[in-house]
Design an enzyme around this catalytic site. Structure first.
Site, PDB file in Angstrom:
ATOM      1  N   PHE A 144     -19.204 -60.469 -10.979  1.00  0.00           N
ATOM      2  CA  PHE A 144     -17.866 -60.744 -10.461  1.00  0.00           C
ATOM      3  C   PHE A 144     -16.888 -61.184 -11.546  1.00  0.00           C
ATOM      4  CE2 PHE A 144     -20.702 -61.903  -6.838  1.00  0.00           C
ATOM      5  CZ  PHE A 144     -20.393 -60.776  -6.083  1.00  0.00           C
ATOM      6  N   GLY A 145     -17.408 -61.638 -12.658  1.00  0.00           N
ATOM      7  CA  GLY A 145     -16.506 -62.212 -13.642  1.00  0.00           C
ATOM      8  C   GLY A 145     -16.699 -61.662 -15.035  1.00  0.00           C
ATOM      9  N   GLY A 171     -19.057 -61.403 -22.571  1.00  0.00           N
ATOM     10  CA  GLY A 171     -20.032 -60.932 -21.588  1.00  0.00           C
ATOM     11  C   GLY A 171     -19.361 -60.695 -20.259  1.00  0.00           C
ATOM     12  N   GLY A 183     -20.308 -60.236 -15.834  1.00  0.00           N
ATOM     13  CA  GLY A 183     -21.329 -60.294 -14.788  1.00  0.00           C
ATOM     14  C   GLY A 183     -20.858 -59.526 -13.582  1.00  0.00           C
ATOM     15  N   ASP A 225     -31.636 -67.942 -10.513  1.00  0.00           N
ATOM     16  CA  ASP A 225     -31.532 -66.645 -11.192  1.00  0.00           C
ATOM     17  C   ASP A 225     -31.953 -66.779 -12.662  1.00  0.00           C
ATOM     18  OD1 ASP A 225     -31.052 -63.928 -11.252  1.00  0.00           O
ATOM     19  OD2 ASP A 225     -28.878 -64.098 -11.486  1.00  0.00           O
ATOM     20  N   LYS A 244     -14.281 -68.244 -18.686  1.00  0.00           N
ATOM     21  CA  LYS A 244     -14.840 -67.378 -17.648  1.00  0.00           C
ATOM     22  C   LYS A 244     -13.746 -67.079 -16.621  1.00  0.00           C
ATOM     23  CE  LYS A 244     -18.801 -66.793 -14.593  1.00  0.00           C
ATOM     24  NZ  LYS A 244     -20.182 -67.170 -14.328  1.00  0.00           N
TER      25      LYS A 244
HETATM   26  N1  LIG Z   1     -20.346 -70.310 -22.428  1.00  0.00           N
HETATM   27  C1  LIG Z   1     -20.565 -69.066 -22.831  1.00  0.00           C
HETATM   28  N2  LIG Z   1     -20.443 -68.742 -24.122  1.00  0.00           N
HETATM   29  C2  LIG Z   1     -20.679 -67.485 -24.557  1.00  0.00           C
HETATM   30  N3  LIG Z   1     -21.010 -66.466 -23.762  1.00  0.00           N
HETATM   31  C3  LIG Z   1     -21.133 -66.724 -22.442  1.00  0.00           C
HETATM   32  C4  LIG Z   1     -20.925 -68.029 -21.920  1.00  0.00           C
HETATM   33  N4  LIG Z   1     -21.122 -67.991 -20.590  1.00  0.00           N
HETATM   34  C5  LIG Z   1     -21.445 -66.719 -20.292  1.00  0.00           C
HETATM   35  N5  LIG Z   1     -21.444 -65.947 -21.401  1.00  0.00           N
HETATM   36  C6  LIG Z   1     -21.757 -64.502 -21.459  1.00  0.00           C
HETATM   37  O1  LIG Z   1     -21.222 -63.869 -20.328  1.00  0.00           O
HETATM   38  C7  LIG Z   1     -22.250 -63.282 -19.531  1.00  0.00           C
HETATM   39  C8  LIG Z   1     -21.909 -63.410 -18.077  1.00  0.00           C
HETATM   40  O2  LIG Z   1     -21.827 -64.762 -17.745  1.00  0.00           O
HETATM   41  P1  LIG Z   1     -22.282 -65.309 -16.342  1.00  0.00           P
HETATM   42  O3  LIG Z   1     -23.695 -64.914 -16.127  1.00  0.00           O
HETATM   43  O4  LIG Z   1     -21.942 -66.749 -16.219  1.00  0.00           O
HETATM   44  O5  LIG Z   1     -21.324 -64.440 -15.426  1.00  0.00           O
HETATM   45  P2  LIG Z   1     -21.522 -63.925 -13.958  1.00  0.00           P
HETATM   46  O6  LIG Z   1     -20.329 -63.137 -13.584  1.00  0.00           O
HETATM   47  O7  LIG Z   1     -21.813 -65.105 -13.126  1.00  0.00           O
HETATM   48  O8  LIG Z   1     -22.809 -62.990 -14.194  1.00  0.00           O
HETATM   49  P3  LIG Z   1     -23.875 -62.328 -13.180  1.00  0.00           P
HETATM   50  O9  LIG Z   1     -23.140 -61.422 -12.288  1.00  0.00           O
HETATM   51  O10 LIG Z   1     -24.835 -61.633 -14.112  1.00  0.00           O
HETATM   52  O11 LIG Z   1     -24.525 -63.431 -12.465  1.00  0.00           O
HETATM   53  C9  LIG Z   1     -23.518 -64.002 -19.948  1.00  0.00           C
HETATM   54  O12 LIG Z   1     -24.686 -63.228 -19.771  1.00  0.00           O
HETATM   55  C10 LIG Z   1     -23.241 -64.252 -21.433  1.00  0.00           C
HETATM   56  O13 LIG Z   1     -23.513 -63.074 -22.167  1.00  0.00           O
END
Ligand SMILES: Nc1ncnc2c1ncn2[C@@H]1O[C@H](COP(=O)(O)OP(=O)(O)OP(=O)(O)O)[C@@H](O)[C@H]1O
Length: 762
Positions: A54-55, A50, A52, A173, A80
């Site tokens: 930033f990551g 996945g 998001g 969120d 991540k």
């Molecule tokens: N522990 C995990 N195991 C499997 N998939 C994960 C896990 N953590 C996150 N993901 C996947 O990665 C995606 C992005 O993770 P996360 O929301 O933590 O990232 P982010 O960069 O903070 O996202 P956003 O910008 O949407 O807030 C999640 O929607 C999910 O699909």
């Protein structure tokens, strides 16, 4: 992590639909192909799970796979990655989210974090591997999920939020993309987890554990527009109720596949979505197709106060009966707390009843008469008057004043030594308050026709030493500007804008200006405008703004308690804004202030207030409320109307029939505001009746207010025709009417904010 201001947020919720797409792979920075963090085995970086804002999150496979591994060094993990140059990191420092994970380790429903570190230009977090998100499941299952599934999501998310909140944090969120299932083919595959703590915030002080003070920063928004709470849209500091409101929207989205505020576009998308949320009652949103638990939950959540502890157990108990039995349950749910069996007297309860009863027993649904409706779905406009206790003095009010008559009243007041202290406009007519409170040396006013804020005249008067002391605008942008001499102010500036100019206000606050008047002009049919006047060297030390789609009662009370008093207010037909100030004088907090909202100009109330030495200080007319609505059906054959409702529209509840006796009745709307008069169309001798209906042979069918929206939708689906009511009733604003496919049934509703809503700080 989603962390943006409202104007840039438009895309964040849309991102949900294209997470983890291979096509986007190339846009993201290339992550290392193996990860080696101190104390952890080496992990080979596999496919992306996945991404998001930033990551990105990738699958990690242990280089040396083991048959049995220690619990914190599993063969498969999620990794991540966040670039050290990413905006989400403070000057290259570790992501904020890490701090939160540190503080809440072990929280129910939060994945385990095995290690954190930096490698090759990335901040890296190795975490428990999870499975698909609830969004993914919703997509695969045809964009709607069955009730038992959604009820399990509700129960589990509530349990996780209860634990997270218990540790002093709100998530910030909650949405389907941030609710993940456990890794497939593991014992945890049917467990629910919450991820993405990038917007999590403390709502309690870390030193005292007390709730953080209430504050509103209009224009500041964090979260995802589609699921954000109205308070988040309005920039109020996050508290527990916000996560629950987002959860409620998430549940409705999972059940029904969409939310009524999807599809708005443009710069003011956040505003439009927020307005739509405010205009949507819990009953409308949850519809009658789903068990009542969903609307009970939303209704209860919407009524929570800023620092009120939600009744998590009661909410879970609402959903548990809908999750199915443990063998068939689609998700694992937290075992219910021990409960004393309830004594059921009389009949065997149906499932839906039991959710209702549980809620009632747990205090979630007080009887209708006591329930404070957070949103009933109908906007209403009212007079807002703010009173201040003063030494006895002369005060005069004039309302419904035509432009031609204004000068007569004002000149008369001037002759008596009174000055204009407050002005407002309602439906093209003016209201003027004149009194002897102002220590003014002179006054001048200008009434313009169709021009909001006459710049040239204002500049001229500024040059002569006058300052704007009151301002109002009408639906057609005419304005009444009052400028006075003798204030202690040294400079003045004003801004006219179609949205409340909070950013400008903040800039001016830094330059030692304070808001001294607010005026509004325009109507929903035209563009609406705010005029905010700020002056330098006022008697104020600090100001706050409370803005809402209804009278911002909670914020006003909070600030009253802190010694602030309302010193400016204005309302368009969509929003009300109140500016509250802390005076430089230390005893200013002793000032007694009261407010009143009334459908009609509060003429009789003013006299009663004068008797208590309370004088009108500020006045405005505009949106203050989400009104209760009392609909009634009118048909020339009541039985046929009822049949049509029940058999064609599938409308079952709360229909009561009344004899067509031609008399006028009145009903009090139990929750919210309003006494609504209604009449059958055949007037009794000597009684008033709606204008155009006299003489028809009619009967009326009264429908419980709660059923209005579903009735409306079903009737529409059954081919009914909804039109604007063709006349104004004697009793209030007309709203809409509806005909059956044969053009027979008339249905119309009206709301009348006749009930007065007093509010005071003594
Ligand atoms: N522990 C995990 N195991 C499997 N998939 C994960 C896990 N953590 C996150 N993901 C996947 O990665 C995606 C992005 O993770 P996360 O929301 O933590 O990232 P982010 O960069 O903070 O996202 P956003 O910008 O949407 O807030 C999640 O929607 C999910 O699909």
């Amino acid at each position: 992590m989603t962390f943006t201001l409202s104007s840039t947020l438009a895309s964040s919720e849309e991102d949900a639909s294209h997470k983890s797409g291979a096509a986007e792979q190339d846009e993201l920075p290339t992550v290392p192909d193996r990860v080696s963090l101190g104390g952890m085995p080496i992990y080979i970086v596999d496919k992306r799970l996945g991404k998001g804002g930033f990551g990105q999150v990738c699958l990690g496979r242990r280089l040396q796979q083991r048959k049995t591994t220690p619990i914190n060094k599993p063969n498969k993990v999620a990794i991540k990655f966040e670039s050290t140059a990413s905006k989400g990191c403070n000057n290259g420092g570790p992501p904020y989210e890490w701090q939160v994970y540190n503080k809440i380790a072990g929280c129910y429903g939060i994945p385990k974090i095995y290690a954190k570190g930096t490698q090759g230009g990335f901040h890296i977090m190795i975490m428990e591997l999870l499975g698909p998100s609830v969004w993914d499941v919703w997509t695969t299952e045809g964009q709607s999920l069955p009730v038992p599934y959604v009820a399990c999501v509700a129960a589990e998310a509530l349990r996780a939020l209860q634990d997270l909140h218990g540790r002093g944090y709100v998530h910030g969120d909650i949405k389907p993309e941030n609710l993940l299932l456990g890794a497939p083919d593991t014992p945890d595959a049917t467990r629910l987890y919450m991820v993405d703590l990038g917007l999590a915030q403390r709502y309690t002080s870390s030193s005292t554990a007390r709730h953080l003070p209430y504050h509103q920063n209009p224009n500041e928004f964090r979260g995802t527009i589609r699921y954000a709470s109205v308070h988040a849209h309005l920039g109020r500091i996050a508290s527990r109720r916000d996560d629950l409101e987002s959860l409620a929207y998430t549940l409705v989205f999972l059940l029904s596949g969409c939310l009524p505020w999807q599809g708005f576009q443009g710069d003011d998308k956040g505003y439009q979505v927020c307005k739509k949320k405010m205009d949507t009652s819990a009953e409308t949103l949850c519809g009658s197709a789903w068990p009542p638990a969903f609307s009970r939950f939303l209704e209860s959540v919407l009524a929570l106060k800023y620092d009120e502890e939600p009744m998590y157990d009661a909410y879970m108990a609402l959903f548990r009966p809908l999750t199915g039995n443990s063998a068939s349950r689609p998700l694992t749910i937290f075992p219910s707390p021990e409960k004393t069996p309830r004594k059921v007297v009389g009949r065997k309860r149906a499932r839906e009843d039991s959710a209702e009863d549980t809620a009632a027993e747990l205090g979630l649904t007080p009887p209708d008469s006591q329930r404070k409706k957070a949103r009933t779905g109908w906007a209403g406009t009212q007079w807002i008057t703010v009173y201040v206790k003063r030494r006895p003095m002369k005060q005069r009010y004039h309302f419904n004043v035509n432009a031609d008559r204004l000068s007569t009243h004002v000149e008369k007041g001037y002759k008596e030594g009174l000055f204009i202290t407050a002005v407002a406009s309602c439906k093209g007519l003016w209201a003027v308050i004149m009194d002897a409170s102002a220590k003014q040396k002179g006054q001048s006013y200008k009434l313009t026709n169709g021009v909001f804020m006459p710049r040239e005249w204002i500049t001229e008067k500024w040059d002569e030493g006058y300052y704007i002391t009151a301002v109002a605008g009408s639906d057609n942008f005419s304005s009444l500007v009052v400028m006075s001499k003798g204030t202690k102010w040294t400079q003045q500036s004003y801004k006219v804008d179609s949205t409340f100019p909070y950013e400008w206000i903040k800039k001016k606050w830094r330059e030692n200006f304070h808001v001294t008047s607010i005026g509004t002009a325009g109507s929903p049919a035209t563009k609406q405008q705010w005029a905010v006047v700020m002056s330098r060297d006022t008697e104020f030390r600090h100001q706050v703004v409370e803005i809402d789609f209804q009278y911002p009662s909670e914020g006003i009370h909070y600030h009253w308690d802190k010694g602030y008093r309302i010193t400016a207010c204005g309302a368009t037909q969509h929003q009300a804004a109140v500016v509250m100030s802390l005076a430089k004088r230390s005893n200013a907090g002793d000032i007694v202030q009261e407010t009143l909202r009334t459908g009609d100009f509060p003429a009789t109330y003013v006299k009663e207030k004068w008797e208590r030495d309370l004088y009108i200080d500020l006045i405005a007319y505009g949106r203050t409320a989400i009104m209760s609505f009392y609909p009634y059906l009118y048909y020339n054959d009541a039985k046929a109307a009822k049949d049509w409702l029940i058999n064609v529209c599938g409308f079952e509840h709360n229909i009561t029939m009344e004899d067509p006796d031609g008399t006028i009745g009145h009903a009090e709307v139990k929750h919210g505001f309003g006494v609504v008069m209604f009449a059958t169309a055949k007037p009794a001798e000597g009684k008033k009746s709606p204008k155009d209906l006299g003489g028809a042979e009619t009967a009326s069918v009264y429908v419980n207010v709660k059923e209005l929206d579903s009735l409306h939708d079903r009737a529409k689906a059954a081919g009914g025709n909804i039109t604007k009511a063709p006349y104004d009733t004697d009793y209030g604003s007309r709203d809409f009417s509806m005909k059956d496919p044969e053009g027979r049934l008339w249905f119309f509703g009206t709301y009348v904010p006749r009930h007065e809503c007093p509010d005071k700080k003594e």
